[in-house]
Motif scaffolding. Structure first.
Motif, mmCIF file in Angstrom:
data_model
loop_
_atom_site.group_PDB
_atom_site.id
_atom_site.type_symbol
_atom_site.label_atom_id
_atom_site.label_comp_id
_atom_site.label_asym_id
_atom_site.label_seq_id
_atom_site.Cartn_x
_atom_site.Cartn_y
_atom_site.Cartn_z
ATOM 1 N N GLY A 68 0.733 -1.258 -0.167
ATOM 2 C CA GLY A 68 0.194 -0.050 -0.194
ATOM 3 C C GLY A 68 1.023 1.329 0.212
ATOM 4 N N GLN A 69 2.055 0.992 -0.317
ATOM 5 C CA GLN A 69 3.050 2.216 -0.223
ATOM 6 C C GLN A 69 2.542 3.246 -1.229
ATOM 7 O OE1 GLN A 69 7.658 3.133 -1.739
ATOM 8 N NE2 GLN A 69 6.358 1.576 -2.354
ATOM 9 N N GLN A 70 2.332 3.088 -2.373
ATOM 10 C CA GLN A 70 2.032 4.007 -3.398
ATOM 11 C C GLN A 70 0.574 4.815 -2.863
ATOM 12 O OE1 GLN A 70 3.918 4.200 -6.498
ATOM 13 N NE2 GLN A 70 4.396 2.093 -6.984
ATOM 14 N N ARG A 71 -0.229 3.886 -2.507
ATOM 15 C CA ARG A 71 -1.765 4.531 -2.269
ATOM 16 C C ARG A 71 -1.536 5.672 -0.966
ATOM 17 N NH1 ARG A 71 -4.095 -0.458 -0.748
ATOM 18 N NH2 ARG A 71 -2.530 -1.633 -1.716
ATOM 19 N N ILE A 72 -0.701 5.222 0.153
ATOM 20 C CA ILE A 72 -0.532 5.900 1.283
ATOM 21 C C ILE A 72 0.179 7.140 1.033
ATOM 22 C CG2 ILE A 72 1.490 4.745 2.237
ATOM 23 C CD1 ILE A 72 0.192 5.128 5.115
ATOM 24 N N ARG A 73 1.180 7.120 0.125
ATOM 25 C CA ARG A 73 1.915 8.397 -0.180
ATOM 26 C C ARG A 73 0.982 9.179 -0.788
ATOM 27 N NH1 ARG A 73 7.503 8.042 0.906
ATOM 28 N NH2 ARG A 73 7.930 9.597 -0.730
ATOM 29 N N THR A 74 0.245 8.652 -1.916
ATOM 30 C CA THR A 74 -0.504 9.340 -2.854
ATOM 31 C C THR A 74 -1.825 10.372 -1.855
ATOM 32 O OG1 THR A 74 -0.531 8.075 -4.797
ATOM 33 C CG2 THR A 74 -2.439 9.516 -4.361
ATOM 34 N N ILE A 75 -2.171 9.784 -0.680
ATOM 35 C CA ILE A 75 -3.220 10.293 0.178
ATOM 36 C C ILE A 75 -2.399 11.400 0.694
ATOM 37 C CG2 ILE A 75 -4.342 9.869 2.122
ATOM 38 C CD1 ILE A 75 -5.062 7.020 1.257
ATOM 39 N N TRP A 76 -1.239 11.063 1.437
ATOM 40 C CA TRP A 76 -0.457 12.267 1.980
ATOM 41 C C TRP A 76 -0.145 13.282 1.153
ATOM 42 C CZ3 TRP A 76 3.342 8.447 4.645
ATOM 43 C CH2 TRP A 76 3.014 7.890 5.717
ATOM 44 N N GLU A 77 0.142 13.169 -0.162
ATOM 45 C CA GLU A 77 0.491 14.042 -1.161
ATOM 46 C C GLU A 77 -0.658 15.062 -1.285
ATOM 47 O OE1 GLU A 77 2.388 12.469 -4.716
ATOM 48 O OE2 GLU A 77 4.068 11.583 -3.577
ATOM 49 N N PHE A 78 -1.962 14.375 -1.627
ATOM 50 C CA PHE A 78 -3.041 15.139 -1.869
ATOM 51 C C PHE A 78 -3.188 16.060 -0.456
ATOM 52 C CE2 PHE A 78 -7.691 15.820 -1.884
ATOM 53 C CZ PHE A 78 -7.779 16.498 -3.180
ATOM 54 N N HIS A 79 -3.536 15.344 0.633
ATOM 55 C CA HIS A 79 -3.681 16.096 1.604
ATOM 56 C C HIS A 79 -2.775 17.210 1.929
ATOM 57 C CE1 HIS A 79 -4.152 16.698 6.239
ATOM 58 N NE2 HIS A 79 -5.351 16.608 6.015
ATOM 59 N N ASP A 80 -1.374 17.181 1.691
ATOM 60 C CA ASP A 80 -0.511 18.108 1.523
ATOM 61 C C ASP A 80 -0.433 19.136 0.388
ATOM 62 O OD1 ASP A 80 0.336 17.191 3.957
ATOM 63 O OD2 ASP A 80 2.138 16.241 3.404
ATOM 64 N N ASN A 81 -1.422 19.078 -0.482
ATOM 65 C CA ASN A 81 -1.463 19.972 -1.513
ATOM 66 C C ASN A 81 -0.551 19.703 -2.662
ATOM 67 O OD1 ASN A 81 -3.863 21.142 -0.618
ATOM 68 N ND2 ASN A 81 -2.585 22.072 1.042
ATOM 69 N N LYS A 82 -0.033 18.387 -2.929
ATOM 70 C CA LYS A 82 1.072 18.559 -3.875
ATOM 71 C C LYS A 82 0.391 18.235 -5.195
ATOM 72 C CE LYS A 82 4.230 18.389 -0.557
ATOM 73 N NZ LYS A 82 5.041 17.156 -0.307
ATOM 74 N N PHE A 83 -0.631 17.961 -5.321
ATOM 75 C CA PHE A 83 -1.153 17.980 -6.652
ATOM 76 C C PHE A 83 -2.926 18.016 -6.711
ATOM 77 C CE2 PHE A 83 -1.496 13.514 -4.943
ATOM 78 C CZ PHE A 83 -2.723 13.191 -5.390
ATOM 79 N N LYS A 84 -3.363 18.127 -7.770
ATOM 80 C CA LYS A 84 -4.690 18.680 -8.057
ATOM 81 C C LYS A 84 -5.454 17.466 -8.500
ATOM 82 C CE LYS A 84 -4.089 23.446 -9.830
ATOM 83 N NZ LYS A 84 -4.406 24.180 -10.860
#
Length: 276
Positions: A68-84
């Motif tokens: 689940g590495q890619q999924r959890i990092r994606t969730i963090w990135e979105f929450h941190d405003n890293k992508f739209k």
């Protein structure tokens, strides 16, 4: 090895960010493009199921991601405003969310995202690294893993030596190919196999896999390993700077050339002549 299953809201997942190691050494590098990340976030907003996460409990407050590495990092990135979100994202509950960062969402949409429940299976009371690595490989069964990504998850002293070699300055500073999906490890493993067989040999994945298994207790201080490092040192001295043309096949050819020259001749201080 014991397991327990718990639902975690994304809010808690974000709060635990500093306590979760997403990059244990058997994990593959991040490979998701933006479109995959946007699709995952869209799936969450629509309340659809996403696969379970698997963690290893290090202690009461720290965890290691098995799957689940890619999924959890994606969730963090979105929450941190890293992508739209994508520009063609459909409305959710009648509200437009397309082309928006998390910070641009309404309180209602932020709540919908952070309250989404994720199933987490936590493995605990496991002292066997090989058991965890085997679990990782089995969980990746539906994902296309490259051969070197699978070898990276093996428990083997040969694997450890390959990793050490892949961090050599020759790879990190001189070669003309990026370390995508353990590309440096793959070439380092091929070089080591060439050294072990004392010359040209079949360096396809099957032979590399067999080497990892047969050399499970490889001694990184033996004459072969010392020769590998010595040859990499010499190559690093030949190439004074980053060399775009130094692709994997050239790196392997030059490795074999220098290794054979070292075995038959005195080539001390001949780096400049060899480079020319």
């Amino acid at each position: 090895m014991k397991r327990k299953r718990d639902p975690y809201p994304i809010f808690t997942l974000c709060e635990l960010k500093d306590h979760i190691d997403t990059s244990p050494d058997y994990q593959r590098p991040l490979v998701w493009p933006l479109s995959n990340k946007q699709l995952l976030i869209d799936t969450i907003f629509r309340g659809l199921d996403i696969p379970k996460f698997y963690w290893k409990e290090i202690d009461e407050d720290h965890f290691e991601v098995i799957d689940g590495q890619q999924r959890i990092r994606t969730i963090w990135e979105f929450h941190d405003n890293k992508f739209k979100l994508a520009k063609d994202t459909d409305p959710v509950d009648g509200e437009e969310i397309k082309d928006k960062y998390y910070k641009d969402l309404s309180p209602k949409m932020k709540k919908k995202f952070t309250m989404y429940q994720i199933d987490v299976v936590t493995v605990y009371d496991s002292q066997d690294d090989e058991e965890i690595r085997e679990m990782f490989l089995r969980l990746q069964n539906g994902v296309t893993l490259k051969a070197q990504e699978k070898r990276n998850a093996m428990v083997s002293k040969m694997r450890d030596f390959v990793i050490d070699c892949s961090k050599h300055k020759f790879f990190s500073e001189k070669v003309g190919f990026k370390d995508l999906r353990f590309a440096h490890q793959a070439v380092a493993a091929q070089m080591i196999l060439l050294e072990l067989t004392k010359g040209p040999t079949d360096i396809r994945n099957k032979n590399l896999n067999d080497t990892y298994k047969e050399q499970k207790n490889f001694d990184k201080n033996n004459s072969d390993s010392k020769k590998v490092i010595k040859t990499l040192d010499y190559l690093n001295n030949i190439f004074k700077e980053y060399t775009p043309d130094l692709k994997p096949y050239y790196a392997l050819t030059f490795y074999l050339l220098i290794s054979r020259l070292m075995g038959k001749y005195v080539i001390t201080n001949m780096e400049d002549d060899i480079f020319k």
